[in-house]
Design a protein around this motif. Structure first.
Motif, PDB file in Angstrom:
ATOM      1  N   LEU A 268      -0.647   0.515 -12.280  1.00 45.41           N
ATOM      2  CA  LEU A 268       0.582   0.025 -11.637  1.00 45.41           C
ATOM      3  C   LEU A 268       0.342  -0.267 -10.158  1.00 45.41           C
ATOM      4  N   ALA A 269      -0.465   0.551  -9.504  1.00 50.73           N
ATOM      5  CA  ALA A 269      -0.777   0.311  -8.094  1.00 50.73           C
ATOM      6  C   ALA A 269      -1.510  -1.016  -7.931  1.00 50.73           C
ATOM      7  N   ALA A 270      -2.411  -1.328  -8.856  1.00 51.99           N
ATOM      8  CA  ALA A 270      -3.116  -2.610  -8.791  1.00 51.99           C
ATOM      9  C   ALA A 270      -2.135  -3.777  -8.941  1.00 51.99           C
ATOM     10  N   PHE A 271      -1.165  -3.646  -9.855  1.00 48.66           N
ATOM     11  CA  PHE A 271      -0.145  -4.682  -9.990  1.00 48.66           C
ATOM     12  C   PHE A 271       0.679  -4.810  -8.708  1.00 48.66           C
ATOM     13  N   GLY A 272       0.958  -3.671  -8.070  1.00 52.32           N
ATOM     14  CA  GLY A 272       1.722  -3.703  -6.822  1.00 52.32           C
ATOM     15  C   GLY A 272       0.989  -4.466  -5.733  1.00 52.32           C
ATOM     16  N   ILE A 273      -0.323  -4.238  -5.618  1.00 57.26           N
ATOM     17  CA  ILE A 273      -1.119  -4.976  -4.636  1.00 57.26           C
ATOM     18  C   ILE A 273      -1.083  -6.462  -4.943  1.00 57.26           C
ATOM     19  N   PHE A 274      -1.206  -6.815  -6.219  1.00 57.37           N
ATOM     20  CA  PHE A 274      -1.270  -8.212  -6.619  1.00 57.37           C
ATOM     21  C   PHE A 274       0.042  -8.943  -6.345  1.00 57.37           C
TER      22      PHE A 274
ATOM     23  N   ASP B 153       0.827  -1.211   0.000  1.00 53.10           N
ATOM     24  CA  ASP B 153       0.000   0.000   0.000  1.00 53.10           C
ATOM     25  C   ASP B 153       0.861   1.261   0.000  1.00 53.10           C
ATOM     26  N   THR B 154       1.980   1.227   0.739  1.00 48.65           N
ATOM     27  CA  THR B 154       2.882   2.384   0.767  1.00 48.65           C
ATOM     28  C   THR B 154       3.478   2.640  -0.614  1.00 48.65           C
ATOM     29  N   LEU B 155       3.917   1.557  -1.263  1.00 49.91           N
ATOM     30  CA  LEU B 155       4.435   1.687  -2.621  1.00 49.91           C
ATOM     31  C   LEU B 155       3.377   2.246  -3.553  1.00 49.91           C
ATOM     32  N   ASN B 156       2.149   1.772  -3.383  1.00 52.74           N
ATOM     33  CA  ASN B 156       1.072   2.229  -4.255  1.00 52.74           C
ATOM     34  C   ASN B 156       0.729   3.689  -4.032  1.00 52.74           C
ATOM     35  N   GLN B 157       0.807   4.139  -2.791  1.00 56.77           N
ATOM     36  CA  GLN B 157       0.570   5.566  -2.548  1.00 56.77           C
ATOM     37  C   GLN B 157       1.625   6.414  -3.238  1.00 56.77           C
ATOM     38  N   GLY B 158       2.851   5.876  -3.330  1.00 53.97           N
ATOM     39  CA  GLY B 158       3.885   6.567  -4.102  1.00 53.97           C
ATOM     40  C   GLY B 158       3.508   6.661  -5.572  1.00 53.97           C
ATOM     41  N   PHE B 159       2.973   5.547  -6.122  1.00 53.71           N
ATOM     42  CA  PHE B 159       2.496   5.568  -7.500  1.00 53.71           C
ATOM     43  C   PHE B 159       1.384   6.606  -7.682  1.00 53.71           C
ATOM     44  N   LEU B 160       0.450   6.630  -6.737  1.00 53.56           N
ATOM     45  CA  LEU B 160      -0.684   7.542  -6.853  1.00 53.56           C
ATOM     46  C   LEU B 160      -0.246   8.999  -6.726  1.00 53.56           C
ATOM     47  N   TRP B 161       0.732   9.253  -5.853  1.00 56.83           N
ATOM     48  CA  TRP B 161       1.255  10.613  -5.725  1.00 56.83           C
ATOM     49  C   TRP B 161       1.939  11.035  -7.022  1.00 56.83           C
TER      50      TRP B 161
END
Length: 324
Positions: free
Chosen positions: A83-89, A47-55
């Motif tokens: 990309l955030a969805a791939f990160g979660i997966f 989730d932290t990585l994905n927040q970076g993607f979203l930012w």
């Protein structure tokens, strides 16, 4: 711009919560030996990585239009959400299921009190982030005069939707981790802890697939929702002179940009200058009514009267062909 600022604050709050929660989950998972806690730590890391993607999506998507991208960079929001969805997966679900399989054969600490305390702290942090997302959706629903659930479904802002899904999955994951710890403590079997870890992984797979499909919809060109289409059609057809929409096409170019292309019959008595004036008026009204910035393209056209079509076909059928 105000909505983008609100989205930025939501992403930052979620990112800060994930960093804090991930650190305490990891420490507790190692000390207690709980695979479910380690799975939750992986969840928070993803989730932290994905927040970076979203930012990054907010920063890059806000760039102004240029010669290579005349409609701006708004669709970058959808790319980074994908990309955030791939990160979660990969980072979240993959590690959780793998850790759950490994945990089936080893025992953890007999006193998981630290893990329970961490789950409570994590619940408070994740709850704070979730409340922030819900507040943003409630404010957007109030502005658009819709129910909040309808706003969640119809909003083209996949950045906020990704944060909502992540925080909701995090809260459910905390419940699963707590259940796995409690059942392991009661039965003495590590199977429950491993099962909780794998359940968290399955949950993350469901979330990742759902978010990936949402991003895909907008990347391949999604039309405006039915309520917005009705607004566009009504604004065009209430133009003085009896304008009628012959064909209406729309496509999101980002959460804040919408292409509107329509073939419009402005009436037989309308001159070219009058049609141009009406088109300018329609453009102005749509900019006021829609929540996105519209790029309006109107094609003045004439509808053929339906009664004349059969007559034309009959005349064509009765016309002698050229013998030569």
């Amino acid at each position: 711009m105000a909505e983008q600022s609100a989205t930025g604050r939501t992403v930052l709050i979620a990112g800060a919560a994930n960093i804090f929660v991930g650190a305490v989950k990891l420490a507790a998972g190692i000390l207690v030996g709980s695979s479910a806690m380690l799975a939750e730590a992986a969840h928070s890391a993803a989730d932290t990585l994905n927040q970076g993607f979203l930012w990054a999506s907010l920063r890059r998507g806000a760039r102004p239009a240029d010669a290579r991208h005349p409609f701006g960079y708004g669709q970058e929001r959808y790319f980074w959400s994908l990309l955030a969805a791939f990160g979660i997966f990969i980072a979240g679900a993959g590690f959780s299921i793998f850790e759950g399989l490994l945990a089936l054969g080893h025992k953890g600490s007999e006193n998981p009190l630290l893990a329970y305390l961490v789950l409570v702290v994590a619940g408070l942090a994740e709850g704070t982030s979730l409340v922030r997302v819900l507040q943003q959706y409630r404010a957007e629903a109030r502005r658009s005069h819709t129910e909040m659930l309808d706003q969640v479904r119809s909003s083209p802002d996949t950045t906020v939707r990704t944060t909502l899904f992540e925080d909701s999955a995090a809260m459910i994951g905390l419940v699963l981790a707590a259940a796995g710890l409690a059942l392991r403590q009661v039965t003495g079997s590590p199977v429950w802890d491993g099962a909780a870890s794998m359940a968290i992984g399955v949950l993350l797979i469901v979330v990742a697939v759902r978010l990936g499909l949402d991003s895909r919809e907008y990347l391949i060109g999604r039309a405006a929702n039915p309520s917005e289409l009705e607004v566009i059609r009504n604004e065009i057809e209430k133009t003085p002179g009896g304008a009628k929409v012959v064909e209406l096409l729309t496509m999101y170019m980002g959460p804040d940009q919408l292409i509107v292309a329509a073939r419009v019959d402005f009436g037989e008595d309308s001159s070219a200058d009058q049609a141009e004036e009406m088109a300018d008026e329609i453009d102005r009204r749509l900019a006021q009514r829609l929540h996105q910035t519209p790029h309006v393209f109107l094609d003045p056209t004439r509808r053929r009267p339906r009664a004349a079509q059969p007559a034309a076909k009959a005349a064509s059928a009765g016309r002698p062909r050229d013998a030569g």
